[in-house]
Design an enzyme around this catalytic site. Structure first.
Site, short mmCIF file in Angstrom:
data_model
loop_
_atom_site.label_atom_id
_atom_site.label_comp_id
_atom_site.label_asym_id
_atom_site.label_seq_id
_atom_site.Cartn_x
_atom_site.Cartn_y
_atom_site.Cartn_z
N LYS A 58 -52.93 -40.60 -13.39
CA LYS A 58 -52.84 -39.45 -14.29
C LYS A 58 -54.01 -38.53 -13.91
O LYS A 58 -55.13 -38.68 -14.38
CB LYS A 58 -52.97 -39.92 -15.75
N SER B 39 -65.54 -37.27 -19.14
CA SER B 39 -66.69 -37.08 -20.03
C SER B 39 -66.91 -38.34 -20.88
O SER B 39 -65.98 -39.15 -21.08
CB SER B 39 -66.45 -35.87 -20.92
N CYS C 265 -70.98 -35.31 -11.63
CA CYS C 265 -71.61 -36.28 -12.52
C CYS C 265 -72.95 -36.71 -11.95
O CYS C 265 -73.78 -37.26 -12.65
CB CYS C 265 -70.72 -37.49 -12.73
N GLU D 76 -55.23 -32.47 -15.64
CA GLU D 76 -54.20 -31.43 -15.73
C GLU D 76 -54.70 -30.09 -15.19
O GLU D 76 -53.94 -29.14 -15.09
CB GLU D 76 -53.67 -31.31 -17.17
P1 NAD Z 1 -62.59 -34.83 -19.40
O1 NAD Z 1 -63.16 -36.00 -20.11
O2 NAD Z 1 -62.33 -33.60 -20.17
O3 NAD Z 1 -61.17 -35.21 -18.73
C1 NAD Z 1 -61.03 -36.39 -17.98
C2 NAD Z 1 -59.62 -36.94 -18.18
O4 NAD Z 1 -59.44 -37.24 -19.58
C3 NAD Z 1 -58.55 -35.93 -17.80
O5 NAD Z 1 -57.55 -36.59 -17.06
C4 NAD Z 1 -58.04 -35.42 -19.13
O6 NAD Z 1 -56.66 -35.13 -19.11
C5 NAD Z 1 -58.30 -36.57 -20.07
N1 NAD Z 1 -58.59 -36.10 -21.44
C6 NAD Z 1 -59.23 -34.95 -21.79
N2 NAD Z 1 -59.32 -34.86 -23.13
C7 NAD Z 1 -58.72 -35.96 -23.63
C8 NAD Z 1 -58.52 -36.45 -24.95
N3 NAD Z 1 -58.92 -35.76 -26.03
N4 NAD Z 1 -57.89 -37.64 -25.10
C9 NAD Z 1 -57.47 -38.34 -24.03
N5 NAD Z 1 -57.64 -37.91 -22.75
C10 NAD Z 1 -58.27 -36.75 -22.56
O7 NAD Z 1 -63.55 -34.55 -18.14
P2 NAD Z 1 -63.47 -33.33 -17.12
O8 NAD Z 1 -63.95 -32.11 -17.83
O9 NAD Z 1 -62.19 -33.31 -16.42
O10 NAD Z 1 -64.59 -33.80 -16.07
C11 NAD Z 1 -65.95 -33.60 -16.25
C12 NAD Z 1 -66.63 -34.82 -16.84
O11 NAD Z 1 -66.39 -35.95 -16.02
C13 NAD Z 1 -68.15 -34.67 -16.87
O12 NAD Z 1 -68.61 -35.19 -18.09
C14 NAD Z 1 -68.62 -35.50 -15.70
O13 NAD Z 1 -69.94 -36.00 -15.80
C15 NAD Z 1 -67.62 -36.62 -15.73
N6 NAD Z 1 -67.54 -37.30 -14.45
C16 NAD Z 1 -68.10 -38.53 -14.38
C17 NAD Z 1 -68.11 -39.21 -13.18
C18 NAD Z 1 -68.75 -40.56 -13.08
O14 NAD Z 1 -68.55 -41.23 -12.08
N7 NAD Z 1 -69.48 -41.00 -14.07
C19 NAD Z 1 -67.51 -38.64 -12.04
C20 NAD Z 1 -66.92 -37.38 -12.17
C21 NAD Z 1 -66.94 -36.72 -13.39
#
Ligand code: NAD
Length: 496
Positions: free
Chosen positions: A177, A230, A285, A180
Site C-alpha cells: 500500500k 509518521s 527521516c 497515495e
Molecule cells: P504518513 O504517516 O502521513 O503516511 C504514511 C502512510 O500512512 C501512508 O501510506 C498513508 O496513506 C498512511 N496514513 C496516513 N494517514 C493515515 C491515517 N490517519 N490512518 C491510517 N493510515 C494513514 O507519513 P508521510 O507524510 O507519508 O511520510 C513522512 C513521515 O514518514 C515522516 O514522519 C518521516 O520521518 C517518516 N519516515 C520514517 C522513516 C523511518 O525509517 N523511520 C522513513 C521514511 C519516512
C-alpha cells in the site's frame, strides 16, 4: 484542448484493475503544482481481493526452492538496472526530489533486491549433531504467509523495496500500500516485478489511505505488517495490527541532531551538514534538523552554513537537472513548514536565513520553501522538539559535548544522530552516550544500507525486528527447531 488525467490502477494477482471507488486522491508534480494523475482511494473490498490473490499464490510460492526464488530476484534486479533512469525520473516527477536524489532513492532500493538475491544463504538455519544423547538438532526458517507493507511519500522507491523483496524472497506473498501521494513509482516497480516472471499474486498493490490501512491491520488473512511513516500513524498501525494478532514493525518520525565539535574538519563537515539538512528538501527521516555548534565553534559554523545556503540552487526539479534542492511534496506540507518559521520567530529564535524569500524564477504554483536557518534555538522549544520535515535547520549552542548529549537525549525520538570531530575520544563518547539507533561519525546521514538492519529507537520505531538486513529476514520468517533421533547400525557396532 482537454488533457486526460491518468487514473492509477491497482494490481490484484496479475490484473491491473480500476476498482469502483467513491474517492480519488490527486497526484501533483510538486515543482509546478500541476495535476498529473488520480489515484483511487480503495477500501476493505480491494484489500480482501488482494489477500485472496496473495493467499492463492502463497500455496506454491512458499514451497518454491529459495534458489529458484533467487533466480526471479536476479531477473528483477537486471530489469531495475535497465530501467534505472526511467524510475528516477518518475520519482522526481511525483515527489519533487532532484534527479540525483531520485537516483539515490532507486539505488538504495536496488541494493535491497541484491541482498534478497542471496536468500539461500540468508535464510539458512543452524544445526548441531548430538545436541543430546543420540539427538541431532536443526533449526529452519519458514515463510509466514501473506505480508503487507504501508509506505510514506518521501522515498517512493527505497521504502517499498525495504519490504517486498525480502518478504517475497523468504517465500511470502505481499500486498503493498504505497503512499497515495506517490503511487506511480510503486506501480512501475510492480510492472517490472511482473516482467521478471514472478508468479501472479506474489506481489499485489492496493492504493488508498486510512480505509485501506485499517483493513490491512485487521484482515485475518494477513500475518505481518511493515509500516514506515509518521510516528502517530506508526503507533496506530502497531497497536491495531498487534491487537489483531499480527507481527508488526512500524518505523516513525524523527528529530536528528548533528553535533559539530571545535576540532571538526571544516570543509567536509559543511558539505555533510548541508546535505543532511537540505537534501530532499529536508523530507528525510534521517534529515539532520538540529545543528549543535559546540563551544567557540558555533559562530563560525553558523556563518559557513549561511553562506552555503546562499549558494544553494533551488529549482524546478522536473525541468532543471542542475537543481540542488527541489520543492516539498504538496501545499499542506508547505503551509505546515511555513507555520514553523512564524513559530520559531515567536519563540525568540534568530532567523538567519528565511525560506520564504525565494528566487523569482521558480514556478509560482510549485510547493517551494527555501533553505531556512534559525540560530539560538532553545532546548524545550517547539523548533527543537518537533519534526518539521522540511528544509529548516535549527542551530543550538551547547557549551560542551556533555551538554550536547543531554539536550539531544531529551528527544522522545531516536532515529539518528551525527558527530563531526577529529577526536576518537569524542566520537566514542558520543556513540556510546546518544540514545538512538543510527549514528554518524563525520557522516551527516547515517543512511539505511541494505546489508545492515535499519534501526530507530524510542518513538521512532514500534516493534522488535527492524527493517531490511538480517533482522528483515527474521521478521519475514519464523523458526522451527527439529530434534531427531535416528537409531544407527553403525553406532551399535561401534558401541556408542
Ligand atoms: P504518513 O504517516 O502521513 O503516511 C504514511 C502512510 O500512512 C501512508 O501510506 C498513508 O496513506 C498512511 N496514513 C496516513 N494517514 C493515515 C491515517 N490517519 N490512518 C491510517 N493510515 C494513514 O507519513 P508521510 O507524510 O507519508 O511520510 C513522512 C513521515 O514518514 C515522516 O514522519 C518521516 O520521518 C517518516 N519516515 C520514517 C522513516 C523511518 O525509517 N523511520 C522513513 C521514511 C519516512
Amino acid at each position: 484542448m482537454t488533457t486526460t488525467i491518468q487514473e492509477v490502477p491497482m494490481l490484484i494477482g496479475k490484473q491491473w484493475v480500476h476498482p469502483t471507488v467513491a474517492e480519488f486522491g490527486s497526484i501533483f508534480n510538486p515543482s509546478r503544482g500541476q495535476l498529473i494523475a488520480r489515484v483511487p482511494l480503495g477500501g476493505p473490498a480491494d484489500v480482501d481481493a488482494a489477500v485472496q490473490a496473495a493467499q492463492k499464490a502463497f500455496a506454491s510460492w512458499s514451497v518454491t526452492p529459495p534458489t529458484k526464488r533467487a533466480g526471479y530476484m536476479f531477473k528483477y534486479r537486471a530489469l531495475l538496472e535497465e530501467h534505472f533512469e526511467e524510475l528516477a525520473k518518475i520519482v522526481t516527477l511525483e515527489n519533487g526530489k532532484t534527479l540525483d536524489e531520485s537516483r539515490g532513492d532507486v539505488r538504495r532500493g536496488v541494493e535491497v533486491v541484491e541482498l534478497a538475491c542471496g536468500i539461500g544463504e540468508l535464510a539458512k538455519g543452524e544445526s548441531l549433531p548430538r545436541v543430546a544423547d543420540q539427538i541431532d538438532g536443526v533449526t529452519m526458517r519458514e515463510p509466514i504467509g501473506v505480508c503487507a507493507g504501508i509506505t510514506p511519500y518521501n522515498f517512493p522507491a527505497m521504502v517499498p523495496m525495504w519490504m517486498f523483496p525480502i518478504a517475497i524472497a523468504c517465500g511470502n506473498t505481499f500486498i503493498l500500500k504505497p503512499s497515495e501521494k506517490v503511487p506511480l513509482t510503486a506501480n512501475r516497480l510492480a510492472e517490472l516485478f511482473l516482467a521478471a516472471g514472478f508468479p501472479e499474486g506474489v506481489l499485489n498493490v492496493v492504493h488508498g489511505g486510512r480505509a485501506v490501512v485499517d483493513a490491512l491491520c485487521t484482515h485475518p488473512g494477513i500475518v505481518a505488517l511493515s509500516f514506515v511513516g509518521s510516528t502517530k500513524i506508526a503507533e496506530h498501525v502497531y497497536v491495531l495490527g498487534t491487537q489483531h494478532g499480527k507481527r508488526v514493525q512500524a518505523a516513525g518520525g524523527a528529530k536528528n541532531v548533528m553535533v559539530v565539535m571545535p576540532d571538526a574538519e571544516p570543509d567536509s563537515t559543511l558539505r555533510a551538514v548541508m546535505g543532511a539538512a537540505f537534501g530532499c528538501a529536508g523530507q528525510r527521516c534521517m534529515a539532520g534538523s538540529i545543528l549543535m555548534g559546540v563551544g567557540e565553534t558555533a559562530s563560525a559554523v553558523q556563518k559557513r552554513v549561511a553562506e552555503a545556503i546562499d549558494a544553494l540552487k533551488v529549482a524546478d526539479t522536473s525541468a532543471d537537472p542542475s537543481a540542488q534542492m527541489g520543492p516539498v511534496i504538496d501545499a499542506p506540507a508547505k503551509q505546515r513548514i511555513l507555520s514553523y518559521l512564524d513559530l520559531g520567530q515567536k519563540e525568540g529564535a534568530q532567523l538567519v536565513r528565511d525560506g520564504r524569500k525565494l528566487p523569482g524564477s521558480l514556478p509560482s504554483e510549485g510547493y517551494f520553501v527555501g533553505p531556512t536557518l534559525f540560530d539560538n534555538v532553545q532546548p524545550g522549544s517547539k523548533l527543537a522538539a518537533d519534526e518539521i520535515f522540511g528544509p529548516v535547520l535549527s542551530m543550538m549552542r551547547p557549551q560542551n559535548l556533555q551538554e550536547a548529549l543531554a539536550w539531544a537525549n531529551r528527544s522522545p525520538y531516536g532515529n539518528g544522530a551525527s558527530i563531526f570531530t577529529t577526536s576518537g575520544r569524542h566520537a566514542r563518547e558520543f556513540s556510546l552516550g546518544i540514545q538512538c539507533g543510527m549514528i554518524g561519525v563525520n557522516v551527516g546521514v547515517p543512511a539505511p544500507m541494505a546489508l545492515f538492519s535499519f534501526s530507530g529507537w524510542g518513538r521512532s520505531f514500534f516493534g522488535d525486528l527492524h527493517v531490511q538486513g538480517h533482522e528483515g529476514v527474521m521478521f519475514y520468517t519464523r523458526q522451527k527447531v527439529v530434534l531427531s533421533r535416528w537409531d544407527s547400525e553403525y553406532r551399535r557396532t561401534q558401541g556408542w
